[in-house]
Structure formats: structure tokens, C-alpha cells
Enzyme design. Structure first.
Site, PDB file in Angstrom:
ATOM      1  N   GLU A  78       0.817  -1.210   0.000  1.00 50.06           N
ATOM      2  CA  GLU A  78       0.000   0.000   0.000  1.00 50.06           C
ATOM      3  C   GLU A  78       0.855   1.267   0.000  1.00 50.06           C
ATOM      4  OE1 GLU A  78      -3.414   0.554  -0.184  1.00 50.06           O
ATOM      5  OE2 GLU A  78      -3.355  -1.525  -0.851  1.00 50.06           O
TER       6      GLU A  78
ATOM      7  N   CYS B 102     -13.262   1.484 -14.168  1.00 46.30           N
ATOM      8  CA  CYS B 102     -13.637   2.898 -13.985  1.00 46.30           C
ATOM      9  C   CYS B 102     -12.374   3.747 -14.016  1.00 46.30           C
ATOM     10  CB  CYS B 102     -14.395   3.066 -12.665  1.00 46.30           C
ATOM     11  SG  CYS B 102     -15.227   4.668 -12.494  1.00 46.30           S
TER      12      CYS B 102
END
Length: 345
Positions: free
Chosen positions: A36, A191
Site C-alpha cells: 500500500e 472505472c
């Protein structure tokens, strides 16, 4: 709507999501944390080889905490945003000191560690421990802005608060890890920022931006601002044996903690005197290279390389914050990308 949104997303992710990322096998809190941090403002394709090398060298949090910062920065070289690496190293030491070598499972305690913050903490707990925690990384912001037609730049406090409310309302009570990966993957694969594939989106039926034929209008971009440009020269002070002088940068600021070529901002005609004052060195000749631009998030830096031949240096230059670097047998150091480029040239 929340249950329907999550169910559709999970069903899509079972066949359309990413299931072979290296930090997913095994998916531990430590591996999720490192991934992350690396993925902040960096694409997955870029991160994968860095992550694999990092795990080979630092397989667990204690190995990371015990390593010299130079080893960490060396493996980060080229990935950019080096404060991430410094914070990762600091946080590892703090976890070993204060949390017995295990990442906290409390959101507030985890988010308080250097370089983590609320969204990254949520991702670590959801992906690494299965906790129900909403997240709000760049991909998720884009999905939610479009699905709910949230106006405004997501960097503002008001828009951010609105997105956190939506993220929390849509996050299901179960399957936290799968849902979190699914909504990140939806933003990354379907998206997308440009050319979104709305026909493949599992939640397109109630997407407000799509209904208004305004998908690419969301999220609204950051207000445009011209990047200022600065200029500097980087000195390649080269000894007869080919070694080049490097200096460690201060911990904070540009290229903080990395090894860099000496920076010079004066006139070329005054360089010899400057070198004598600062290093006790007398350049025999100065050769200027072609300037090039290195772009940071908040400014552009025009760099002019200046190569100077010097005689063997006094031992006084062998200090903790200086060293003679051998490009033919490079040491494991953290180098800023433009410095690495000049040393390799």
C-alpha cells in the site's frame, strides 16, 4: 442500495478482479502495508518488481526495522517519493519498539504510524486482517465520485468528508478483504481515469454520472496551477581512479536522506574557489553537460551536470555524510533518480 452495490461488486470481482498480485500470496498485514505504501501515487506494474525485491531483502517487519536506512533507500531508488521509504523504516522501528513487532489492529493506532493515515490503515486492516474498514484511495475516490456524481475536487475537506460517508455506507459487514480489493480493482481496471469501460461495470445501472452522460466530468480535477521552475548544477567531482564524491542529503526536504552529487548554484567562474573552500579540492577542468528537466509534484528542476577532474582527495572528506563512490563497483545506496542517471552516464 449498499447491499446491492457490494453484492454486484463482489460477484464481478470473482472473475474480473486481480487475484495474482504478489502481496496477495500470502496476504499478511506486513505485506499489505508495504504494498500500500509503494502503491501511493505509483502504478501496480511499476511496483511489482520493487515489492518482490523488497520482500526478498526484508521478509518481515523486524528485518526492515533492523536494516540500515541506506539499504531501504537503495531498494527504493527509482520508485520516487522517498519520504515513503523513510516513513516505512521509521514505522517499522516504532512497531518493534511499541507493539512487539506486530502492526496494530486498532485503526487509530495504525493510522498514527509514520506515513500511514486513515485510508492506508483501513486497507491494511481490511486486506490483511479482514476488518470492516472503508478506504478512500485514488481509485475508490474516482468510483464513488462517478457513481454518486459528487461534485468538486476530492482534495477539499468538504468533498473528502462526503466521500468518506459514502465509502462507509457502501462497505459491507462481511467479506471485507474481497470487497476492498474489488472496489480498488474496479477503479484500476474498469472505472479508469480516461476511457472508462462503463459497459463492463457491475454497478453502472445506478451510476449517476453515467445516467447524465458525464462520466469523464468526475472527479473534478485539481485547480490547475503552473509549476514553478528552479535551476541547479550537480557536480561530478571525479578522482583519477574514477570515484565520484557523494553527499548525503538532510533527512527532510528534497531527496531527503538520499546520497546525491554536490549541488552548486553559483557561477561557473567561481566554482574552483567554491570547491577549495568546501572540500579542499582544486578542479583541473570543468565540463558542462546538457541541462535536463526533472519534475517533482510541486516544481520542475532544471539540472546542469558539471564534471570536474580533481586530484586524490584528503582523508578529511571521508566523513559519515560524504563518500567517494565507485560507479564501476556501486555500493548499495539510496540515490535520487537524476543522480543515478548521471553516475551511469
Amino acid at each position: 442500495m449498499a447491499t446491492a452495490f457490494a453484492d454486484r461488486l463482489l460477484a464481478w470481482h470473482a472473475h474480473g478482479g486481480r487475484h495474482d498480485l504478489p502481496w496477495q500470496h500470502p496476504r499478511t498485514p506486513y505485506r499489505v502495508w508495504v504494498s500500500e505504501i509503494m502503491l501511493q501515487q505509483t502504478q501496480v506494474g511499476t511496483v511489482v518488481p520493487y515489492f518482490e525485491r523488497f520482500m526478498a531483502r526484508f521478509p518481515d517487519i523486524r528485518a526492515l526495522a533492523a536494516a540500515p536506512l541506506d539499504d531501504v533507500l537503495h531498494l527504493w531508488t527509482g520508485l520516487g517519493y522517498y519520504a515513503r521509504a523513510r516513513n516505512l523504516h521509521r514505522a517499522a522501528a516504532q512497531v518493534c519498539r511499541d507493539h512487539e513487532g506486530r502492526l496494530p489492529t486498532d485503526l487509530a493506532a495504525l493510522a498514527a504510524l509514520p506515513g500511514i493515515g486513515r485510508s492506508t490503515a483501513g486497507a491494511i486492516l481490511a486486506l490483511g486482517s479482514g476488518q470492516r474498514q472503508p478506504i478512500l484511495d485514488g481509485n475508490v475516490k474516482r468510483v464513488l465520485c462517478r457513481h454518486r456524481a459528487v461534485a468538486g475536487w476530492p482534495g477539499t475537506t468538504a468533498v473528502q468528508a462526503r466521500l468518506w460517508d459514502i465509502a462507509d455506507s457502501l462497505t459491507p459487514p462481511d467479506h471485507a478483504a474481497d470487497y476492498t480489493q474489488a472496489i480498488m480493482d474496479l477503479g484500476a481496471l474498469v472505472c479508469t481515469r480516461s476511457r472508462p469501460r462503463c459497459g463492463e461495470c457491475p454497478v453502472h445501472a445506478d451510476c449517476l454520472a453515467l445516467a447524465a452522460d458525464a462520466v469523464t466530468h468526475y472527479p473534478q480535477p485539481r485547480p490547475r496551477r503552473d509549476l514553478p521552475q528552479r535551476r541547479t548544477a550537480l557536480l561530478l567531482l571525479r578522482r583519477p581512479d574514477g570515484r565520484v564524491l557523494l553527499e548525503r542529503r538532510p533527512p527532510a526536504g528534497l531527496w531527503g536522506g538520499l546520497w546525491s552529487l554536490p549541488e552548486y548554484t553559483g557561477a561557473v567562474t567561481e566554482l574552483a574557489d567554491w570547491c577549495r573552500v568546501h572540500y579542499g579540492l582544486s578542479p583541473q577542468a570543468v565540463h558542462g553537460g546538457d541541462p535536463f528537466i526533472h519534475t517533482f509534484s510541486h516544481f520542475r528542476l532544471e539540472i546542469t551536470p558539471l564534471e570536474c577532474r580533481v586530484q586524490a582527495a584528503p582523508t578529511a572528506l571521508d566523513a559519515p555524510d560524504r563518500l567517494w563512490y565507485n560507479p564501476a563497483n556501486p555500493a548499495r545506496l539510496g540515490l535520487a533518480a537524476p543522480v543515478r542517471r548521471l553516475l551511469a552516464g
